[in-house]
Design a protein around this motif. Structure first.
Motif, PDB file in Angstrom:
ATOM      1  N   PRO A 353       0.828  -1.212   0.000  1.00  0.00           N
ATOM      2  CA  PRO A 353       0.000   0.000   0.000  1.00  0.00           C
ATOM      3  C   PRO A 353       0.859   1.258   0.000  1.00  0.00           C
ATOM      4  O   PRO A 353       1.954   1.289   0.568  1.00  0.00           O
ATOM      5  N   ALA A 354       0.356   2.275  -0.681  1.00  0.00           N
ATOM      6  CA  ALA A 354       1.076   3.545  -0.727  1.00  0.00           C
ATOM      7  C   ALA A 354       1.109   4.164   0.662  1.00  0.00           C
ATOM      8  O   ALA A 354       0.190   3.957   1.466  1.00  0.00           O
ATOM      9  N   PRO A 355       2.170   4.895   0.974  1.00  0.00           N
ATOM     10  CA  PRO A 355       2.251   5.523   2.298  1.00  0.00           C
ATOM     11  C   PRO A 355       1.119   6.520   2.508  1.00  0.00           C
ATOM     12  O   PRO A 355       0.713   7.229   1.586  1.00  0.00           O
ATOM     13  N   THR A 356       0.594   6.531   3.702  1.00  0.00           N
ATOM     14  CA  THR A 356      -0.481   7.457   4.044  1.00  0.00           C
ATOM     15  C   THR A 356       0.080   8.635   4.819  1.00  0.00           C
ATOM     16  O   THR A 356       1.069   8.507   5.555  1.00  0.00           O
ATOM     17  N   ALA A 362       8.704   9.552  10.322  1.00  0.00           N
ATOM     18  CA  ALA A 362       9.443   8.286  10.322  1.00  0.00           C
ATOM     19  C   ALA A 362       8.550   7.135   9.876  1.00  0.00           C
ATOM     20  O   ALA A 362       8.983   6.226   9.170  1.00  0.00           O
ATOM     21  N   GLU A 363       7.273   7.154  10.269  1.00  0.00           N
ATOM     22  CA  GLU A 363       6.347   6.110   9.848  1.00  0.00           C
ATOM     23  C   GLU A 363       6.071   6.200   8.348  1.00  0.00           C
ATOM     24  O   GLU A 363       5.970   5.182   7.658  1.00  0.00           O
ATOM     25  N   MET A 364       5.974   7.428   7.834  1.00  0.00           N
ATOM     26  CA  MET A 364       5.790   7.595   6.397  1.00  0.00           C
ATOM     27  C   MET A 364       6.996   7.091   5.641  1.00  0.00           C
ATOM     28  O   MET A 364       6.871   6.472   4.577  1.00  0.00           O
ATOM     29  N   ALA A 365       8.198   7.341   6.177  1.00  0.00           N
ATOM     30  CA  ALA A 365       9.417   6.846   5.538  1.00  0.00           C
ATOM     31  C   ALA A 365       9.431   5.319   5.523  1.00  0.00           C
ATOM     32  O   ALA A 365       9.823   4.691   4.539  1.00  0.00           O
ATOM     33  N   ALA A 399      12.830  12.032  -3.157  1.00  0.00           N
ATOM     34  CA  ALA A 399      11.899  12.862  -3.917  1.00  0.00           C
ATOM     35  C   ALA A 399      10.467  12.636  -3.454  1.00  0.00           C
ATOM     36  O   ALA A 399       9.680  13.596  -3.333  1.00  0.00           O
ATOM     37  N   ARG A 400      10.090  11.372  -3.175  1.00  0.00           N
ATOM     38  CA  ARG A 400       8.727  11.088  -2.718  1.00  0.00           C
ATOM     39  C   ARG A 400       8.477  11.698  -1.350  1.00  0.00           C
ATOM     40  O   ARG A 400       7.372  12.187  -1.071  1.00  0.00           O
ATOM     41  N   LEU A 401       9.484  11.670  -0.484  1.00  0.00           N
ATOM     42  CA  LEU A 401       9.322  12.299   0.819  1.00  0.00           C
ATOM     43  C   LEU A 401       9.031  13.788   0.667  1.00  0.00           C
ATOM     44  O   LEU A 401       8.169  14.348   1.353  1.00  0.00           O
ATOM     45  N   ARG A 402       9.757  14.426  -0.231  1.00  0.00           N
ATOM     46  CA  ARG A 402       9.535  15.852  -0.445  1.00  0.00           C
ATOM     47  C   ARG A 402       8.152  16.119  -1.020  1.00  0.00           C
ATOM     48  O   ARG A 402       7.521  17.129  -0.699  1.00  0.00           O
ATOM     49  N   GLU A 403       7.680  15.212  -1.891  1.00  0.00           N
ATOM     50  CA  GLU A 403       6.320  15.361  -2.406  1.00  0.00           C
ATOM     51  C   GLU A 403       5.295  15.269  -1.286  1.00  0.00           C
ATOM     52  O   GLU A 403       4.223  15.879  -1.357  1.00  0.00           O
TER      53      GLU A 403
END
Length: 530
Positions: A353-356, A362-365, A399-403
């Motif tokens: 599943p895509a990160p929420t 840290a959980e998103m990472a 890059a995804r984290l920055r998005e």
């Protein structure tokens, strides 16, 4: 009329005359072993051109043909029982069917077999096939090659101790009525590599209702009026003795993270693992993760922590960038009606599943790394590069984290602390966060501005992918690096060089235009006949 298998695209109707088949059967009848009468099992369905070879060669040589119902023919255990029951001496099988028969024959090899002819796809001598023929010392394995557009055009016999057979056997030399040539051939040490062209009295008339495609694949030879070449799209190697080895489709190599990869090399390495029966490697685009190597494996026995076990097994045999990121376990490989591997029928790995969006970066990472690596969980101190992380994957992660609105984490931070715990501490501003350049230099015992001590992640991670060079292929810029240190760009001018070490494109433009419009002198520079 014959239809191509469709393994490289939509099946096409091929108009085949009688002359190529007459030549093939005459060659069979004159062969010292294949020309002897034998009890032969017809394995190929009537939709596969090999059935002509099975039926007519058996009749021409005075042999006996054994017919089986489809259900028994497709089941390896029942096929083995039928071979023993009928005393089958000769068998025509594509590679994947031969591999399954070899697995089913481990306990009771069919000692009646004298010849096995493999065709239809690239033959690989796996441990199971090697064991089968070591148990049958009087049997021979014949490797035949030929597309639907020409029937069989080359043959090679594997004899002697199967322990000495190469993992990728040659496809051999041309049959008497066949002419072969290499387009865009490259020479090195008496060995030529290029795209295989087929000529002689073996070609089909063309594709039914497809004049455009016929003109593209069946090309007139400007140096010899009335002669045609069929452009196979297959890459081959020819040694000084004229023996040809199939290397794969010219368009079958995959490109992942800038690296050109031959999946067959990875498949052979996977099947060296004692628990892997069959393997197919693909490079699909994974939603949210980009194009990744995926290994589809059939196991002999369950393996604890399969991805980690197979990654560890592969790292001693192939470069890091050729180690698949994801692994899919199948009961058996899907096949086409003709018995070839149906790569289009291979399932994609289940996406994570895509990160929420949460309040905890840290959980998103953690969720993002699970999605990129195709795993359900990652231990806090597990090295991400051990799980299959690559340099471009790190870039995609940042890059995804920055998005997602999370700043303050750089690529260097991931290489310095390639674990979820290290990333979490950096994101939360803990004591283990990245220090200044002067602080890192002091901690490593070096002057500010001197080369830092390489981290374990840099030593483990593959370098950044090649960039595009003037040769039109992937090229490596010149780099200067200390032993084990991160790769850095050299400030001096560099000469682009292909990743394979060559300084020119592996395929020139000779055959990108109709051969008929190419001057004879030009054609002779790009095609070598043998």
């Amino acid at each position: 009329m014959l239809f191509t298998s469709g393994s490289t695209g939509t099946p096409k109707g091929v108009a085949m005359g009688a002359l190529p088949l007459r030549h093939l059967i005459a060659w069979h009848a004159a062969h010292p072993r294949l020309g002897q009468p034998a009890c032969t099992l017809q394995f190929a369905p009537l939709s596969f051109d090999v059935h002509f070879q099975e039926i007519l060669s058996t009749v021409a040589c005075g042999g006996t043909l054994v017919l089986l119902p489809d259900a028994r023919r497709r089941d390896p255990a029942q096929l083995h029982a039928a071979i023993v029951e009928h005393g089958v001496q000769r068998l025509f099988l594509p590679y994947v069917a031969l591999q399954m028969l070899a697995e089913a024959s481990r306990e009771d090899p069919p000692r009646c077999l004298r010849e096995v002819v493999s065709a239809g796809e690239q033959l690989q001598v796996t441990p199971a096939i090697r064991a089968l023929f070591r148990a049958l010392p009087d049997a021979q394995l014949h490797n035949h090659y030929g597309p639907t557009e020409s029937h069989v055009v080359t043959a090679h016999e594997l004899t002697g101790d199967a322990a000495d057979w190469p993992e990728i056997p040659p496809i051999g030399k041309a049959l008497p009525h066949v002419r072969l040539a290499l387009a865009d051939a490259e020479q090195e040490g008496g060995v030529e590599t290029g795209e295989l062209l087929i000529g002689g009295e073996t070609l089909a008339h063309g594709y039914i209702g497809r004049e455009d495609l016929t003109g593209e694949r069946f090309r007139a030879d400007p140096a010899e009026p009335g002669h045609r070449w069929y452009v196979t799209g297959d890459l081959v190697r020819r040694d000084a003795e004229g023996i040809v080895t199939y290397l794969g489709r010219a368009d079958g190599r995959v490109k992942v993270d800038g690296f050109r990869i031959e999946p067959g090399e990875i498949e052979l390495a996977l099947m060296r693992h004692p628990s892997v029966r069959d393997a197919v490697v693909t490079a699909p685009v994974i939603p949210g993760a980009g194009r990744q190597l995926v290994a589809h494996v059939v196991l002999r026995q369950p393996v604890a922590d399969l991805p980690a076990a197979l990654r560890s097994h592969l790292r001693g045999q192939v470069p890091d960038y050729m180690v698949p990121v994801r692994y899919v376990v199948l009961e058996r490989l899907p096949t086409t009606p003709s018995g070839k591997i149906n790569r289009r029928g291979l399932p994609l790995p289940e996406p994570e599943p895509a990160p929420t969006a949460t309040a905890d970066p840290a959980e998103m990472a953690r969720e993002l790394w699970c999605q990129l690596l195709g795993v359900s969980g990652i231990a806090p101190d597990q090295n991400l590069f051990d799980l299959g992380a690559r340099s471009l994957m790190v870039l995609r992660f940042v890059a995804r984290l920055r998005e997602l609105g999370i700043d303050g984490l750089s690529v260097t931070d991931i290489y310095d602390r390639p674990t979820l715990r290290g990333i979490a501490e950096r994101l939360r501003g803990g004591s283990a966060g990245v220090r200044s350049a002067r602080g890192r230099a002091a901690a490593s015992g070096t002057r500010s501005g001197a080369a830092p001590s390489p981290s374990s992640a840099w030593r483990r991670a593959p370098v950044m992918p090649p960039t595009s060079g003037s040769c039109g292929s992937s090229c490596w810029p010149a780099r200067s690096r200390c032993a084990g240190s991160p790769p850095t760009r050299s400030t001096r001018p560099c000469r682009p060089r292909c990743a394979s070490g060559r300084t020119s494109s592996p395929r020139a433009a000779c055959w990108r235009t109709p051969l008929a419009s190419t001057p004879a002198s030009s054609a002779s520079r790009h095609a070598r006949r043998f």
